[in-house]
Design an enzyme around this catalytic site. Structure first.
Site, PDB file in Angstrom:
ATOM      1  N   ARG A  53      -6.589 -27.085  12.658  1.00 34.79           N
ATOM      2  CA  ARG A  53      -6.302 -28.220  11.812  1.00 34.79           C
ATOM      3  C   ARG A  53      -7.148 -29.392  12.318  1.00 34.79           C
ATOM      4  O   ARG A  53      -7.875 -29.267  13.284  1.00 34.79           O
ATOM      5  CB  ARG A  53      -4.805 -28.573  11.790  1.00 34.79           C
ATOM      6  CG  ARG A  53      -3.961 -28.286  13.026  1.00 34.79           C
ATOM      7  CD  ARG A  53      -4.165 -29.149  14.199  1.00 34.79           C
ATOM      8  NE  ARG A  53      -4.237 -30.553  13.867  1.00 34.79           N
ATOM      9  CZ  ARG A  53      -4.917 -31.408  14.616  1.00 34.79           C
ATOM     10  NH1 ARG A  53      -5.556 -30.992  15.678  1.00 34.79           N
ATOM     11  NH2 ARG A  53      -4.963 -32.690  14.299  1.00 34.79           N
ATOM     12  N   GLY A  54      -7.101 -30.474  11.557  1.00 33.27           N
ATOM     13  CA  GLY A  54      -7.995 -31.574  11.882  1.00 33.27           C
ATOM     14  C   GLY A  54      -9.178 -31.529  10.930  1.00 33.27           C
ATOM     15  O   GLY A  54      -9.824 -30.486  10.790  1.00 33.27           O
ATOM     16  N   ALA A  55      -9.458 -32.650  10.281  1.00 28.81           N
ATOM     17  CA  ALA A  55     -10.455 -32.644   9.206  1.00 28.81           C
ATOM     18  C   ALA A  55     -11.775 -31.972   9.588  1.00 28.81           C
ATOM     19  O   ALA A  55     -12.223 -31.045   8.910  1.00 28.81           O
ATOM     20  CB  ALA A  55     -10.673 -34.083   8.728  1.00 28.81           C
ATOM     21  N   ARG A  90      -6.072 -26.611   1.788  1.00 31.60           N
ATOM     22  CA  ARG A  90      -5.513 -27.942   2.068  1.00 31.60           C
ATOM     23  C   ARG A  90      -6.336 -28.963   1.284  1.00 31.60           C
ATOM     24  O   ARG A  90      -7.558 -28.943   1.347  1.00 31.60           O
ATOM     25  CB  ARG A  90      -5.537 -28.261   3.575  1.00 31.60           C
ATOM     26  CG  ARG A  90      -4.677 -27.312   4.395  1.00 31.60           C
ATOM     27  CD  ARG A  90      -4.519 -27.797   5.831  1.00 31.60           C
ATOM     28  NE  ARG A  90      -3.641 -28.973   5.900  1.00 31.60           N
ATOM     29  CZ  ARG A  90      -3.488 -29.719   6.992  1.00 31.60           C
ATOM     30  NH1 ARG A  90      -4.203 -29.436   8.087  1.00 31.60           N
ATOM     31  NH2 ARG A  90      -2.677 -30.756   7.007  1.00 31.60           N
ATOM     32  N   GLN A 203       1.848 -33.344  16.026  1.00 35.07           N
ATOM     33  CA  GLN A 203       0.498 -33.133  16.562  1.00 35.07           C
ATOM     34  C   GLN A 203       0.234 -34.015  17.785  1.00 35.07           C
ATOM     35  O   GLN A 203      -0.497 -33.641  18.692  1.00 35.07           O
ATOM     36  CB  GLN A 203      -0.577 -33.413  15.496  1.00 35.07           C
ATOM     37  CG  GLN A 203      -0.648 -32.400  14.370  1.00 35.07           C
ATOM     38  CD  GLN A 203       0.155 -32.805  13.155  1.00 35.07           C
ATOM     39  OE1 GLN A 203       1.249 -33.380  13.308  1.00 35.07           O
ATOM     40  NE2 GLN A 203      -0.328 -32.521  11.962  1.00 35.07           N
ATOM     41  N   ASP A 244      -8.829 -38.407   7.541  1.00 39.43           N
ATOM     42  CA  ASP A 244      -9.062 -37.169   6.789  1.00 39.43           C
ATOM     43  C   ASP A 244      -9.945 -37.432   5.599  1.00 39.43           C
ATOM     44  O   ASP A 244     -10.608 -36.514   5.102  1.00 39.43           O
ATOM     45  CB  ASP A 244      -7.719 -36.570   6.353  1.00 39.43           C
ATOM     46  CG  ASP A 244      -6.947 -36.071   7.559  1.00 39.43           C
ATOM     47  OD1 ASP A 244      -6.271 -36.891   8.219  1.00 39.43           O
ATOM     48  OD2 ASP A 244      -7.069 -34.875   7.873  1.00 39.43           O
ATOM     49  N   ASN A 254      -5.061 -40.818   6.304  1.00 30.11           N
ATOM     50  CA  ASN A 254      -4.829 -40.168   7.597  1.00 30.11           C
ATOM     51  C   ASN A 254      -3.386 -39.703   7.653  1.00 30.11           C
ATOM     52  O   ASN A 254      -2.607 -39.875   6.705  1.00 30.11           O
ATOM     53  CB  ASN A 254      -5.153 -41.151   8.735  1.00 30.11           C
ATOM     54  CG  ASN A 254      -5.298 -40.453  10.073  1.00 30.11           C
ATOM     55  OD1 ASN A 254      -6.029 -39.473  10.201  1.00 30.11           O
ATOM     56  ND2 ASN A 254      -4.583 -40.948  11.073  1.00 30.11           N
ATOM     57  N   LYS A 255      -3.030 -39.078   8.775  1.00 30.42           N
ATOM     58  CA  LYS A 255      -1.684 -38.526   8.918  1.00 30.42           C
ATOM     59  C   LYS A 255      -0.595 -39.519   8.550  1.00 30.42           C
ATOM     60  O   LYS A 255      -0.685 -40.703   8.883  1.00 30.42           O
ATOM     61  CB  LYS A 255      -1.488 -38.073  10.374  1.00 30.42           C
ATOM     62  CG  LYS A 255      -0.192 -37.369  10.671  1.00 30.42           C
ATOM     63  CD  LYS A 255       0.105 -36.199   9.759  1.00 30.42           C
ATOM     64  CE  LYS A 255      -1.041 -35.219   9.736  1.00 30.42           C
ATOM     65  NZ  LYS A 255      -1.007 -34.273   8.610  1.00 30.42           N
TER      66      LYS A 255
HETATM   67  C1  LIG Z   1     -10.339 -35.912  13.508  1.00 30.30           C
HETATM   68  S1  LIG Z   1      -9.486 -36.045  12.051  1.00 30.30           S
HETATM   69  C2  LIG Z   1      -7.939 -35.374  12.448  1.00 30.30           C
HETATM   70  C3  LIG Z   1      -6.914 -35.752  11.425  1.00 30.30           C
HETATM   71  O1  LIG Z   1      -6.378 -34.560  10.859  1.00 30.30           O
HETATM   72  C4  LIG Z   1      -4.995 -34.546  11.119  1.00 30.30           C
HETATM   73  O2  LIG Z   1      -4.280 -33.944  10.097  1.00 30.30           O
HETATM   74  P1  LIG Z   1      -3.776 -32.398  10.279  1.00 30.30           P
HETATM   75  O3  LIG Z   1      -3.258 -32.265  11.682  1.00 30.30           O
HETATM   76  O4  LIG Z   1      -2.710 -32.257   9.211  1.00 30.30           O
HETATM   77  O5  LIG Z   1      -4.993 -31.544  10.006  1.00 30.30           O
HETATM   78  C5  LIG Z   1      -4.635 -36.002  11.242  1.00 30.30           C
HETATM   79  O6  LIG Z   1      -4.569 -36.633   9.990  1.00 30.30           O
HETATM   80  C6  LIG Z   1      -5.783 -36.479  12.069  1.00 30.30           C
HETATM   81  O7  LIG Z   1      -5.981 -37.852  12.086  1.00 30.30           O
END
Ligand SMILES: CSC[C@H]1O[C@H](OP(=O)(O)O)[C@H](O)[C@@H]1O
Length: 366
Positions: A53-55, A90, A203, A244, A254-255
């Protein structure tokens, strides 16, 4: 970055064996486990279930997923099927669409027999580029931390708040929001990180705390609702979060919970920066609230929580009463007016169309 002293990236691949290996982030922080992604379906599952996960990492994992699809069947139909399957995993992080568009542009004009090799090479280049982008963000963000450190009493730590995980686990290496933190540690600056747990997937508590701990970065996990209180009491010098999808006008998706941190930062005059590598910027849209699709994830992520049992394994327990519903929007949008600046690979810039156009003239016109 380091895991038990050994250097790791979050994803690595071997073209000869067509193997792609990732860290299973759903098992952290209690178990460090690797999984092999053998085909595009497995890549899609890994993204959908947030094993990765993570953009940035989502985009690069999808790129390798396309390469694996081309190994199985390099036809036009299978290229479209693979991109469609991965796109559906996603909806919010623009890196996914950016990666798939990039792979499609590269592969569509090619003779099918050449597609696997080209796709694998393109995915590997994206991974190398991501490392370079994040390292550059680290260098530019380090300047912000140094400026604050210079104003602090000798020996006092710069206290940084971050939300969710925009760490090396969300990228290939370095991270985005954490890259300046790791650079500051390398530079010998006194820093401390307040880590938002980041409900419901935690996270921050599970991933950011783990990776900072692996690097010996002083940190304290806090509940999501404590950040505003700490800012009111001048406990936070700087907020750095990831993104994101950032719009051409500087709105930041973002989250979930990021917007609330930005409001508190604005009310308490705390600098609020977003680490924004260009693949996370959607230059085609202007209004984040109106144009960015917000992923709604399963209710169970709110109604239940995972934790380490006395037996040493991961257990899921119910938090809310049977019969109570839950709503689980995974992201929110922070308007550009609440963003002090964007830390990009080309420097720290204002969250505005003018600044983005100046920094990325090949992508946008003012
Ligand atoms: C480096 S961007 C990471 C970004 O992605 C996370 O979302 P997820 O854990 O649902 O993929 C979160 O928004 C982070 O800031």
């Amino acid at each position: 970055m380091r895991v038990d002293g050994k250097a790791f990236t979050t994803i690595w691949a071997d073209k000869a064996t067509a193997s792609v290996t990732v860290i299973d982030q759903t098992r952290l922080p209690h178990h460090f486990e690797l999984i092999s992604i053998a085909d595009v379906e497995a890549a899609g599952r890994a993204i959908k279930t947030m094993q990765v996960r993570g953009a940035p990492l989502i985009g690069i994992t999808a790129a390798y997923g396309v390469a694996l699809a081309m190994r199985a069947d390099p036809s036009d139909d299978n290229l479209e099927r693979a991109c469609g399957l991965l796109k559906a995993t996603r909806p919010t992080a623009v890196n996914l669409q950016w990666a798939l568009d990039s792979m499609r542009r590269r592969l569509a004009p090619m003779p099918p027999p050449e597609r696997f090799d080209a796709a694998f090479n393109q995915a590997a280049q994206m991974a190398r580029d991501d490392i370079a982008l994040c390292e550059a963000i680290g260098r530019h963000g380090l300047g912000l931390i140094k400026e604050i450190a210079a104003r602090k009493p000798r020996g006092a730590s710069v206290n940084i708040l971050t939300h969710c995980n925009a760490g090396w686990l969300a990228t290939v290496d370095w991270g985005t929001a954490t890259a300046p933190i790791y650079k500051a540690q390398e530079a010998g600056l006194e820093i401390h990180v307040f880590v938002d747990e980041t409900r419901p997937r935690n996270q921050g508590a599970a991933l950011t705390a783990w990776e900072l701990g692996q690097h010996g970065v002083p940190h304290t996990v806090i509940v999501d609702n404590a950040g505003g209180h700490l800012m009111q009491h001048c406990e936070i010098d700087l907020v750095i979060v990831g993104t994101d999808r950032t719009t051409a006008t500087g709105d930041v998706c973002n989250k979930i919970g990021t917007y609330l941190k930005a409001l508190a930062a604005s009310d308490n005059h705390v600098p609020f920066y977003v680490a924004a590598p260009s693949p996370s910027i959607d230059f085609s849209i202007s209004d984040g609230l109106a144009e960015i699709p917000i992923e709604i994830r399963a209710q169970e992520e709110v109604s239940h929580i995972l934790g380490l049992g006395a037996d040493g394994d991961i257990h899921k327990v119910r938090l809310i009463p049977q019969g109570s519903g839950a709503l689980n929007p995974a992201f929110d949008v922070t308007p550009a007016r609440l963003v002090t600046g964007l830390i990009t690979e080309r420097g720290v810039i204002a969250a505005s169309r003018e600044a983005l156009a100046k920094a990325f003239p090949e992508r946008i016109r003012a």
